[in-house]
Scaffold this active site. Sequence first.
Site, mmCIF file in Angstrom:
data_model
loop_
_atom_site.group_PDB
_atom_site.id
_atom_site.type_symbol
_atom_site.label_atom_id
_atom_site.label_comp_id
_atom_site.label_asym_id
_atom_site.label_seq_id
_atom_site.Cartn_x
_atom_site.Cartn_y
_atom_site.Cartn_z
ATOM 1 N N CYS A 43 0.826 -1.212 0.000
ATOM 2 C CA CYS A 43 0.000 0.000 0.000
ATOM 3 C C CYS A 43 0.859 1.259 0.000
ATOM 4 O O CYS A 43 0.646 2.169 -0.796
ATOM 5 C CB CYS A 43 -0.932 -0.013 1.206
ATOM 6 S SG CYS A 43 -1.848 1.517 1.384
ATOM 7 N N CYS A 48 -1.542 1.691 -3.055
ATOM 8 C CA CYS A 48 -2.534 2.762 -2.846
ATOM 9 C C CYS A 48 -1.951 4.173 -2.799
ATOM 10 O O CYS A 48 -2.461 5.075 -3.461
ATOM 11 C CB CYS A 48 -3.283 2.556 -1.539
ATOM 12 S SG CYS A 48 -3.495 0.867 -1.037
ATOM 13 N N LYS A 51 -0.066 5.370 -5.983
ATOM 14 C CA LYS A 51 -1.115 5.410 -7.025
ATOM 15 C C LYS A 51 -1.972 6.661 -6.882
ATOM 16 O O LYS A 51 -2.186 7.399 -7.843
ATOM 17 C CB LYS A 51 -1.954 4.129 -6.925
ATOM 18 C CG LYS A 51 -3.065 3.947 -7.908
ATOM 19 C CD LYS A 51 -4.371 4.594 -7.540
ATOM 20 C CE LYS A 51 -4.876 4.292 -6.172
ATOM 21 N NZ LYS A 51 -5.358 2.923 -5.957
ATOM 22 N N TYR A 179 -9.332 -3.119 -10.892
ATOM 23 C CA TYR A 179 -8.970 -1.849 -10.264
ATOM 24 C C TYR A 179 -7.702 -1.240 -10.889
ATOM 25 O O TYR A 179 -7.690 -0.079 -11.267
ATOM 26 C CB TYR A 179 -8.591 -2.082 -8.796
ATOM 27 C CG TYR A 179 -9.687 -2.301 -7.816
ATOM 28 C CD1 TYR A 179 -10.116 -1.276 -6.999
ATOM 29 C CD2 TYR A 179 -10.252 -3.562 -7.636
ATOM 30 C CE1 TYR A 179 -11.083 -1.486 -6.024
ATOM 31 C CE2 TYR A 179 -11.218 -3.782 -6.668
ATOM 32 C CZ TYR A 179 -11.627 -2.742 -5.862
ATOM 33 O OH TYR A 179 -12.576 -2.945 -4.898
ATOM 34 N N GLU A 183 -7.500 2.199 -13.091
ATOM 35 C CA GLU A 183 -6.900 3.370 -12.447
ATOM 36 C C GLU A 183 -5.688 3.880 -13.237
ATOM 37 O O GLU A 183 -5.541 5.088 -13.468
ATOM 38 C CB GLU A 183 -6.475 3.030 -11.013
ATOM 39 C CG GLU A 183 -7.666 2.774 -10.109
ATOM 40 C CD GLU A 183 -7.304 2.420 -8.672
ATOM 41 O OE1 GLU A 183 -8.163 2.552 -7.795
ATOM 42 O OE2 GLU A 183 -6.170 1.989 -8.418
ATOM 43 N N HIS A 438 -26.709 21.706 0.445
ATOM 44 C CA HIS A 438 -26.880 22.294 -0.882
ATOM 45 C C HIS A 438 -25.910 23.454 -1.096
ATOM 46 O O HIS A 438 -25.679 24.226 -0.161
ATOM 47 C CB HIS A 438 -28.323 22.811 -1.000
ATOM 48 C CG HIS A 438 -28.642 23.358 -2.338
ATOM 49 N ND1 HIS A 438 -28.784 22.559 -3.447
ATOM 50 C CD2 HIS A 438 -28.835 24.638 -2.747
ATOM 51 C CE1 HIS A 438 -29.060 23.336 -4.486
ATOM 52 N NE2 HIS A 438 -29.096 24.589 -4.100
ATOM 53 N N GLU A 443 -25.906 15.613 -2.296
ATOM 54 C CA GLU A 443 -27.303 15.802 -1.890
ATOM 55 C C GLU A 443 -28.255 14.925 -2.704
ATOM 56 O O GLU A 443 -29.358 14.611 -2.259
ATOM 57 C CB GLU A 443 -27.716 17.272 -1.970
ATOM 58 C CG GLU A 443 -27.822 17.837 -3.362
ATOM 59 C CD GLU A 443 -28.195 19.328 -3.344
ATOM 60 O OE1 GLU A 443 -29.280 19.669 -2.861
ATOM 61 O OE2 GLU A 443 -27.384 20.145 -3.824
#
Length: 461
Positions: A43, A48, A51, A179, A183, A438, A443
């Site tokens: 990782c 991760c 990346k 993945y 990516e 908002h 939302e």
Amino acid sequence: MSDFDVDLFVMGAGSGGVRAARIAAGHGAKVAVAEEYRTGGTCVIRGCVPKKIMVLASRFHDAFDDAAGYGWTLTTKPEFSWTGLIEAKDREISRLSEVYARNLERSGVTQYASRAVLEDAHTVRLSDGKKITAKYILVSTGGHPVAPHIPGAELAISSNEAFDLKELPRRIAIAGGGYIAVEFACMFQRLGSEVTLIHRGEKILRGFDEDLRDELMLALAAEGVTLKMNNTIAKIEEAPTGCRKVTYVSGDDDEFDIVFFATGRMPNTKGLGLERAGVELGAAGEVRVDNNSRTNVENIYAVGDVTDRVNLTPVAIREGHAVADGLFGGKPWAVDHALVATAVFSTPEIGTIGMTEEAAREEMMPIDVYRARFRSLKHTMTRRQERTFMKIVADAKTDKVLGVHILGEDAGEMIQLAAVAVGMGATKADFDRTIAVHPTAAEELVTMRDKVHVPTPGGAI
Ligand code: NDP
């Protein structure tokens, strides 16, 4: 006095191993950890974190372009330096790796910069021949990328090398539809490469909600990624120009500067002495464990990608934490692998939790499906045609939200919070009762009205 040199010996200082070591030491255990490469594991070192850094770098491509819609003029053309990015990324990775090592040190964990191999169920041997006995052993050795067995596969790279290429490839072929393939395809395309994504299936991201798969494929194509679906690479050769000549199973061929296999990963279980210690492996070479991450050998545990359960960093961390608490904290608990939110850092991004519409249909559940597809406020001001897509799958009988699936900017951030609600068993009415923030894209998650009812096949409701 213990009969062993240490209470816990951890093989591999990745996310799961480091967490287990630190928590165990915090509970008062005498802990040692061995790491043959760099502290931090996949990782931190080649997964991760680097990346995400590179993905963030690639998104400036869009930001510069979008700024025009808001009155900005760039007086000089932005230029990108691949070397600049790689050097900056390497500095950050080194810093993080040192932080991991320092944290282990502060926790009182003994660290060995070495490969560790099991001699028997209680003894590990380091590269210099030193033997250490341990009451408990934790295998957290991670996984490695695998390439298909085809002629010329050695001419291709994997994600390990993709982080350290000397220069940005002009033309890159990425094989796979998971993945990593998705990516990196988005990242390289925005940094300036011509990207061809080659996948054996009809659609990328098998297992994800069909709407997300379709929407992301449209977005990739719109961004200029060449999608070669239902195809695979039959062989790779070195062309006289030094490029890679790829021949597809369909018979046609192409030339690229780099061919990158993102065709999955396998657990690192070879040459660790696991057989000697009597540890059972599964069909994919993974260490088989029970709900408490215990192997068939009473004192040997395993966490993270080496167990091939849910191969995600935060899951490995939880598993490591649970093992340490169970062994030394007097409070055993098991990780729930059922509802794990995840993000794909494509651009646009994916965030997803829970059941897909297809999975719910397969289980013959009557469901209500809510969809929203819209252009975000940000892009009403830019030339970008990008759409945000959101979907909620709810149980038609109980109204319980079974899954939330998002494609769009910050989908990873949004799904983290949606995961809290879904994990608590929120109903669609709970989502609706929540007053919107908002103006945000999120939302839409609490204002979805258009429902498609999918009854149980041949049944009521
Ligand atoms: P995945 O298992 O996700 O995807 C592998 C892809 O390669 C699939 O599309 C698969 O096709 C294809 N494939 C497999 N074998 C072959 C073959 N022989 N020939 C052609 N295609 C093949 O693996 P990744 O390498 O993308 O990622 C590994 C894991 O790392 C992920 O599963 C995930 O757990 C983790 N990860 C998580 C990230 C995140 O959280 N954002 C980022 C990166 C990785 P098919 O679908 O047909 O099987």
